[in-house]
Motif scaffolding. Structure first.
Motif, short mmCIF file in Angstrom:
data_model
loop_
_atom_site.label_atom_id
_atom_site.label_comp_id
_atom_site.label_asym_id
_atom_site.label_seq_id
_atom_site.Cartn_x
_atom_site.Cartn_y
_atom_site.Cartn_z
N ASP A 15 35.40 36.57 37.31
CA ASP A 15 35.96 35.74 36.25
C ASP A 15 35.87 36.44 34.90
O ASP A 15 36.80 36.39 34.09
CB ASP A 15 35.21 34.40 36.18
CG ASP A 15 35.53 33.51 37.37
OD1 ASP A 15 36.53 33.77 38.05
OD2 ASP A 15 34.75 32.56 37.62
N GLU A 19 38.96 37.60 32.56
CA GLU A 19 39.06 37.14 31.18
C GLU A 19 39.22 38.33 30.22
O GLU A 19 40.01 38.29 29.27
CB GLU A 19 37.81 36.34 30.80
CG GLU A 19 37.88 35.73 29.41
CD GLU A 19 36.68 34.85 29.11
OE1 GLU A 19 36.50 34.50 27.92
OE2 GLU A 19 35.94 34.51 30.04
N GLU A 20 38.47 39.40 30.50
CA GLU A 20 38.58 40.60 29.67
C GLU A 20 39.96 41.24 29.79
O GLU A 20 40.53 41.69 28.79
CB GLU A 20 37.50 41.61 30.08
CG GLU A 20 36.09 41.16 29.72
CD GLU A 20 35.02 42.01 30.40
OE1 GLU A 20 33.84 41.79 30.11
OE2 GLU A 20 35.38 42.88 31.22
N ASP A 23 42.30 39.18 27.74
CA ASP A 23 42.13 39.46 26.31
C ASP A 23 42.84 40.76 25.93
O ASP A 23 43.46 40.86 24.87
CB ASP A 23 40.65 39.56 25.96
CG ASP A 23 39.95 38.21 26.00
OD1 ASP A 23 40.64 37.18 25.92
OD2 ASP A 23 38.70 38.19 26.11
#
Length: 258
Positions: A15, A19-20, A23
């Motif tokens: 996860d 998410e990184e 981004d």
């Protein structure tokens, strides 16, 4: 650790990675959407720094520095503390950004206060509460433009994953910075040419006024104008503009009396 705990840990890691990645994609999209023709070079670089903070895990702030003739020329920051840190770096002439730009390599430190690479810089920024740095050179086919400096207050804030994402972001960031720099230089040159043309026009008008008053030729009028400039210790264009303005005032006065 139980099998369930292991699975949960793996899921959390996946996860976090997802998410990184998200981004990074958002930051790259923002980078691509920057309209360089609608903002100053400084504003453009500031946005690049802000996108870098969003793209690189652990970052608290970032700055972008352009190097001209081996010296820091344009410095912007996403936060005030970054500007203060970079002021220390360039004031004493040592630090991660200077190394990254000079050597064209990624530089990382998780304990600036005890890093022997930059002893004076590290000692000072430790007192400012900044302990981690990641500096990425901005490399283009034309050479190294400068570097992107990413800072964090925590120690060892930038792991291998942060370095990987930072280097991925730095590639298109360098292209954006190069494009913005070229555009800024072109606009400055255009402005200089426009000012030069305006100056020449005023000088020509002043010469015409002197020629009409004295009946002198162009060369004699130019000598008269340069003599006035030297006597008054003012630029030729300033003296020429005064002569033109004076001639306009006299013409208007005569017209008003007529």
């Amino acid at each position: 650790m139980t099998i369930m705990d292991e699975g949960s840990g793996q899921d959390e890691a996946l996860d976090a990675t997802a998410e990184e990645d998200a981004d990074l994609r958002v930051s790259l999209a923002g980078l691509a959407s920057l309209a360089t023709g609608e903002m100053t070079l400084s504003a453009m670089l500031t946005h690049v720094a802000e996108f870098a903070v969003a793209a690189i895990p652990g970052a608290d702030g970032a700055g972008v520095t352009l190097m001209q003739r081996g010296r820091a020329d344009t410095i912007v920051a996403s936060a005030d503390f970054v500007r203060e840190v970079d002021a220390v770096q360039y004031g004493i002439g040592e630090g991660p950004c200077i190394t990254a730009a000079a050597e064209g390599v990624t530089v990382r430190s998780g304990a600036l206060g005890t890093d022997a690479t930059w002893p004076r810089f590290g000692a000072r920024v430790r007192k400012m509460g900044v302990h981690s740095a990641l500096s990425l050179p901005l490399v283009t086919p034309l050479g190294i433009l400068g570097a992107m400096n990413v800072y964090a207050h925590a120690e060892h804030a930038f792991d291998d994953r942060a370095v990987e994402l930072g280097e991925l972001f730095a590639v298109p960031a360098a292209v954006s910075v190069q494009n913005a720099t070229v555009l800024a230089q072109a606009l400055e040159l255009a402005g200089q040419l426009q000012r030069a043309l305006g100056t020449r026009a005023v000088i020509d008008q002043a010469l015409g006024i002197l020629m009409s008053r004295s009946g002198a030729g162009a060369d004699e009028a130019f000598v008269t104008l340069t003599t006035l400039s030297q006597r008054e210790n003012r630029k030729l264009a300033v003296v020429a503009q005064r002569l033109v303005d004076d001639a306009v005032r006299r013409a208007r006065a005569r017209h008003a009396r007529a």
